[in-house]
Design a protein around this motif. Structure first.
Motif, PDB file in Angstrom:
ATOM      1  N   HIS A  13       0.856  -1.186   0.000  1.00  0.00           N
ATOM      2  CA  HIS A  13       0.000   0.000   0.000  1.00  0.00           C
ATOM      3  C   HIS A  13       0.895   1.241   0.000  1.00  0.00           C
ATOM      4  O   HIS A  13       1.660   1.469   0.941  1.00  0.00           O
ATOM      5  CB  HIS A  13      -0.922  -0.021   1.220  1.00  0.00           C
TER       6      HIS A  13
ATOM      7  N   SER B 157       0.416   4.405   0.413  1.00  0.00           N
ATOM      8  CA  SER B 157       0.243   5.354   1.515  1.00  0.00           C
ATOM      9  C   SER B 157       1.025   4.906   2.739  1.00  0.00           C
ATOM     10  O   SER B 157       1.647   5.717   3.431  1.00  0.00           O
ATOM     11  CB  SER B 157      -1.244   5.495   1.859  1.00  0.00           C
ATOM     12  N   TYR B 158       0.998   3.600   2.998  1.00  0.00           N
ATOM     13  CA  TYR B 158       1.727   3.101   4.157  1.00  0.00           C
ATOM     14  C   TYR B 158       3.228   3.243   3.950  1.00  0.00           C
ATOM     15  O   TYR B 158       3.967   3.567   4.897  1.00  0.00           O
ATOM     16  CB  TYR B 158       1.381   1.641   4.444  1.00  0.00           C
TER      17      TYR B 158
ATOM     18  N   ARG C 105      -3.909  12.977   8.645  1.00  0.00           N
ATOM     19  CA  ARG C 105      -2.706  13.176   7.847  1.00  0.00           C
ATOM     20  C   ARG C 105      -2.206  14.609   7.958  1.00  0.00           C
ATOM     21  O   ARG C 105      -1.001  14.863   8.111  1.00  0.00           O
ATOM     22  CB  ARG C 105      -3.010  12.849   6.384  1.00  0.00           C
TER      23      ARG C 105
ATOM     24  N   LEU D 163      -4.456   3.221   6.851  1.00  0.00           N
ATOM     25  CA  LEU D 163      -3.653   3.111   5.633  1.00  0.00           C
ATOM     26  C   LEU D 163      -3.541   1.691   5.098  1.00  0.00           C
ATOM     27  O   LEU D 163      -3.061   1.491   3.981  1.00  0.00           O
ATOM     28  CB  LEU D 163      -2.247   3.669   5.888  1.00  0.00           C
TER      29      LEU D 163
ATOM     30  N   ILE E  98       0.875  11.763   1.245  1.00  0.00           N
ATOM     31  CA  ILE E  98      -0.056  10.648   1.440  1.00  0.00           C
ATOM     32  C   ILE E  98      -1.457  11.079   1.020  1.00  0.00           C
ATOM     33  O   ILE E  98      -1.962  12.097   1.496  1.00  0.00           O
ATOM     34  CB  ILE E  98      -0.069  10.192   2.910  1.00  0.00           C
TER      35      ILE E  98
ATOM     36  N   PRO F 180      -6.693   9.543   3.550  1.00  0.00           N
ATOM     37  CA  PRO F 180      -7.319   8.228   3.732  1.00  0.00           C
ATOM     38  C   PRO F 180      -8.750   8.336   4.240  1.00  0.00           C
ATOM     39  O   PRO F 180      -9.175   9.379   4.762  1.00  0.00           O
ATOM     40  CB  PRO F 180      -6.422   7.576   4.788  1.00  0.00           C
TER      41      PRO F 180
END
Length: 416
Positions: free
Chosen positions: A15, A17-18, A81, A137, A194, A197
């Protein structure tokens, strides 16, 4: 889910974003370690006082305590975020302020504590936001894997950061604070990248019942209460980080680089254990293994306090880190799985205060006790205290002790 392949071991990194989050957290943690080593050594150089070393922890903890009713509510109601990115920007400004104090020759307790108070305010908001953002995430099936890597990110920084901090401080505190500043800025930019989310926000208006919901949930859920309070008391009593400048300077006579090695040793043990846990995750008897980890942490602390030899002290600190890693892995996974997302920020605000109390207030406890009874007795007594806590909490929270698998409450099994 069985983690039997390299692909599965790196499941969280599928992932994007992670991956951004992981890198940003590593850079921020690395910078924090550099600042911690530099401030502690520089303060001891200037004052030669364990009292001031203890105050470094206290002034960073108090903002989390005073803002506990605000930080969790903000985390649940606003973009997590964005909060993390803003906090990292404030951290960069704090690093810049410490750099300015050093360059101008005005580094002294009062202005440094003023900067650390601001740093503490930032961390008060950062803690619950970071802990609440991470579960947003990755899907639930990759959550335990992400927590193992989250912990490894921090612990890797805890290995490399202190050593780098010692080396950089040897080149001069200006160099140390400059590198920390660059890492903080880079971390803030990565978090900003990011994508926003999904986040379940509470529908109820802000009220006292809303603000206090985190306390209510923790008080009613004994598994979460036991897990959070276990860390509080074990590390509060067993923490020896604040006194490492004294061990490096006066007891083991190792110098700034030696201080970096001492600070890195717990992280070395922790990252080794984190890799083991990511590859061979705990399948059964999770609660018992968590308490065993705390007991190992206490034994390592006791050995460190009694040691007069550098290699044995470093080994003892590595054992402390490995034991703490087991506890962190189980505890943080349980808290994430047992806490609904809409109240996660408020619960993690309380958790952050407990973590701050165990770390920063633990440093204050160690510094004050060393001031009155001596450095070695302060660490030895703390190690014995951590052992007592592991036994007492296993008896006080039988439901936590009987936790078998690390699964969501509707699917987890309790060992009988």
């Amino acid at each position: 889910m069985q983690i039997n392949s390299a692909e599965d071991r790196f499941a969280a990194f599928r992932h994007r974003s992670y991956s951004l989050f992981f890198t940003a957290r590593f850079l921020a943690a690395f910078a924090i370690q550099i600042i911690s080593v530099a401030v502690g050594w520089q303060m001891y150089d200037v004052t030669r006082s364990t009292f001031y070393l203890g105050l470094i922890g206290l002034v960073q903890f108090l903002p989390s305590l005073l803002l506990i009713l605000v930080t969790g509510s903000v985390t649940d109601r606003y973009n997590r975020r964005a909060i993390v990115s803003i906090c990292l920007t404030v951290s960069a400004l704090c690093a810049a302020a410490l750099l300015a104090l050093t360059v101008t020759g005005t580094f002294s307790p009062i202005p440094v504590f003023a900067v650390l108070i601001v740093f503490g305010v930032e961390r008060a908001f950062m803690g619950p936001a970071v802990q609440s953002l991470a579960p947003n995430l990755v899907p639930e099936k990759d959550l335990a894997n992400s927590f193992a890597w989250n912990a490894s990110s921090w612990q890797t920084a805890s290995i490399v950061g202190p050593v780098a901090g010692g080396l950089l401080y040897g080149l001069g505190p200006v160099v140390a604070y400059s590198v920390a500043l660059a890492f903080m800025v880079a971390g803030a930019l990565l978090v900003f990248m990011i994508p926003k989310p999904a986040q379940r926000k509470p529908g109820e208006p802000t009220s006292w019942s809303y603000i206090l919901a985190g306390f209510g949930f923790i008080g009613s859920e004994k598994v979460v209460l036991g897990a959070i309070s276990l860390d509080l008391f074990a590390v509060l009593l067993g923490g020896a980080v604040a006194l490492m400048p004294v061990f490096a300077s006066d007891i083991l006579v190792l110098g700034p680089l030696g201080l970096g090695l001492l600070r890195a040793a717990p992280g070395l043990g922790a990252i080794a254990m984190a890799i083991v846990l990511a590859t061979f995750p705990i399948r059964h008897d999770s609660g018992i293994k968590m308490f065993a980890g705390v007991a190992v942490f206490g034994l390592g602390t006791l050995l460190f306090g009694l040691s007069q030899t550098a290699w044995l002290s470093i080994l003892a600190l590595a054992v402390m880190g490995a034991g703490d890693m087991i506890s962190v892995y189980v505890r943080e996974t349980l808290i994430a799985l047992w806490t609904p997302d809409e109240v996660r920020g408020r619960v993690n605000a309380v958790n952050s205060v407990f973590i701050g109390a165990s770390n920063e207030l633990g440093e204050f406890r160690a510094g004050m006790m060393a001031h009155f009874v001596g450095t070695v007795p302060a660490v030895v007594i703390g190690g014995i205290g951590s052992l007592i806590v592991s036994i007492a909490w296993a008896a006080l929270f039988p439901q936590l002790r009987r936790i078998d698998t690390l699964e969501a409450p509707d699917r987890r099994r309790v060992a009988h």
